[in-house]
Design a protein around this motif. Structure first.
Motif, PDB file in Angstrom:
ATOM      1  N   THR A   1      -4.714 -20.447  25.484  1.00  0.00           N
ATOM      2  CA  THR A   1      -4.549 -19.004  25.317  1.00  0.00           C
ATOM      3  C   THR A   1      -3.459 -18.490  26.248  1.00  0.00           C
ATOM      4  O   THR A   1      -2.863 -19.245  27.019  1.00  0.00           O
ATOM      5  CB  THR A   1      -5.897 -18.271  25.544  1.00  0.00           C
TER       6      THR A   1
ATOM      7  N   ALA B   1      -6.078 -19.538  20.576  1.00  0.00           N
ATOM      8  CA  ALA B   1      -6.577 -18.194  20.242  1.00  0.00           C
ATOM      9  C   ALA B   1      -6.090 -17.198  21.285  1.00  0.00           C
ATOM     10  O   ALA B   1      -6.347 -17.365  22.473  1.00  0.00           O
ATOM     11  CB  ALA B   1      -8.101 -18.186  20.191  1.00  0.00           C
ATOM     12  N   PRO B   2      -5.378 -16.133  20.846  1.00  0.00           N
ATOM     13  CA  PRO B   2      -4.936 -15.111  21.792  1.00  0.00           C
ATOM     14  C   PRO B   2      -6.131 -14.463  22.497  1.00  0.00           C
ATOM     15  O   PRO B   2      -6.052 -14.113  23.665  1.00  0.00           O
ATOM     16  CB  PRO B   2      -4.202 -14.085  20.931  1.00  0.00           C
TER      17      PRO B   2
ATOM     18  N   LYS C   1       2.476 -19.179  23.554  1.00  0.00           N
ATOM     19  CA  LYS C   1       1.374 -20.035  23.075  1.00  0.00           C
ATOM     20  C   LYS C   1       1.827 -20.916  21.911  1.00  0.00           C
ATOM     21  O   LYS C   1       1.471 -22.087  21.847  1.00  0.00           O
ATOM     22  CB  LYS C   1       0.195 -19.180  22.587  1.00  0.00           C
TER      23      LYS C   1
ATOM     24  N   ARG D   1      -7.652 -13.459  33.238  1.00  0.00           N
ATOM     25  CA  ARG D   1      -7.316 -14.614  32.395  1.00  0.00           C
ATOM     26  C   ARG D   1      -7.070 -15.842  33.272  1.00  0.00           C
ATOM     27  O   ARG D   1      -7.595 -16.922  33.004  1.00  0.00           O
ATOM     28  CB  ARG D   1      -6.087 -14.300  31.537  1.00  0.00           C
TER      29      ARG D   1
ATOM     30  N   ASP E   1     -14.118 -19.516  24.445  1.00  0.00           N
ATOM     31  CA  ASP E   1     -13.974 -20.528  25.503  1.00  0.00           C
ATOM     32  C   ASP E   1     -15.252 -21.343  25.679  1.00  0.00           C
ATOM     33  O   ASP E   1     -15.226 -22.452  26.186  1.00  0.00           O
ATOM     34  CB  ASP E   1     -13.539 -19.900  26.835  1.00  0.00           C
TER      35      ASP E   1
ATOM     36  N   GLN F   1      -5.553  -6.492  25.704  1.00  0.00           N
ATOM     37  CA  GLN F   1      -5.974  -7.867  26.000  1.00  0.00           C
ATOM     38  C   GLN F   1      -6.567  -7.925  27.400  1.00  0.00           C
ATOM     39  O   GLN F   1      -6.385  -7.015  28.210  1.00  0.00           O
ATOM     40  CB  GLN F   1      -4.771  -8.828  25.889  1.00  0.00           C
TER      41      GLN F   1
ATOM     42  N   LEU G   1      -9.143 -15.858  23.040  1.00  0.00           N
ATOM     43  CA  LEU G   1     -10.092 -16.932  23.339  1.00  0.00           C
ATOM     44  C   LEU G   1     -11.171 -16.462  24.315  1.00  0.00           C
ATOM     45  O   LEU G   1     -12.369 -16.663  24.099  1.00  0.00           O
ATOM     46  CB  LEU G   1      -9.338 -18.124  23.955  1.00  0.00           C
TER      47      LEU G   1
ATOM     48  N   VAL H   1      -4.152 -21.904  30.164  1.00  0.00           N
ATOM     49  CA  VAL H   1      -3.495 -20.605  30.007  1.00  0.00           C
ATOM     50  C   VAL H   1      -1.985 -20.776  30.156  1.00  0.00           C
ATOM     51  O   VAL H   1      -1.510 -21.372  31.126  1.00  0.00           O
ATOM     52  CB  VAL H   1      -4.024 -19.582  31.047  1.00  0.00           C
TER      53      VAL H   1
END
Length: 201
Positions: free
Chosen positions: A9, A113-114, A16, A166, A122, A160, A116, A130
């Motif tokens: 991600t 997956a953007p 990605k 992240r 996950d 996001q 995820l 990442v």
């Protein structure tokens, strides 16, 4: 599921696709949540029929395909509509993801997956990789790629998970501020590591 699953991600514009394309070239199966998200609303699908019934025919073009920009506008500022579409699509997408992970034949499999982390995907993965860039790079790359305004891109970034969160959830981090050669060099090392982990599973 006994196979080794890598979750990949990163924020919008992080690279990605460049990363997953390169891993695919090494003979590794890629399960792409974005591709699946398009497939579950393709013409003739149950998903598209429900969207049409809920939002009306104006979100469908003459060829019977979903007008994504139209749908995005309808749900972006409307939490109830967003919740409705998520309740419809997330189970369909997850079902397809599980089926494709199960069918993968390579040494390990990558779930790209953007969202995820946002969507809890996950939990299907053994490790999370990442692809990381700073926000300025995200803005510049996405504006150039999608011909989008700075405001549009900033709104997507804001929707996001934030960069710090992240990164805190990542097992592995690849910086993609440099050129593709630098990206591939980092991925080569990780690929060897993942093959080793997969062989132990």
């Amino acid at each position: 599921m006994s196979r080794f699953i890598l979750g990949l991600t990163g924020g919008i514009g992080s690279g990605k696709s460049a990363a997953s394309d390169y891993i695919a070239e090494q003979g590794i199966a890629i399960v792409d949540a974005d591709v699946i998200a398009r497939e579950v609303v393709a013409p003739g699908t149950e998903g598209l029929k429900e969207i049409k019934a809920h939002f009306g025919p104006e979100v469908i073009d003459e060829s019977g395909a979903l007008i994504r920009s139209q749908l995005r506008q309808r749900v972006f500022d409307n939490p109830d509509e967003k919740a409705w579409i998520n309740q419809l699509l997330h189970p369909l997408i997850r079902q397809q993801i599980l089926a494709q992970l199960e069918q993968a034949q390579s040494a390990y499999v990558v779930l790209v997956a953007p969202l995820l982390l946002e969507n809890g995907l996950d939990e299907l993965c053994d490790r999370v990789l990442v692809i990381d860039v700073d926000e300025q790079t995200q803005l510049a790359r996405t504006q150039k790629r999608d011909q989008a305004s700075e405001e549009q891109v900033a709104a997507i970034i804001a929707s996001q998970i934030d960069r710090a969160t992240r990164l805190s959830k990542a097992d592995d981090i690849v910086s993609n501020e440099d050129d593709l050669r630098a990206l591939y060099h980092q991925l080569d090392k990780l690929h060897a590591h993942y093959l080793e982990l997969a062989s132990q599973k």
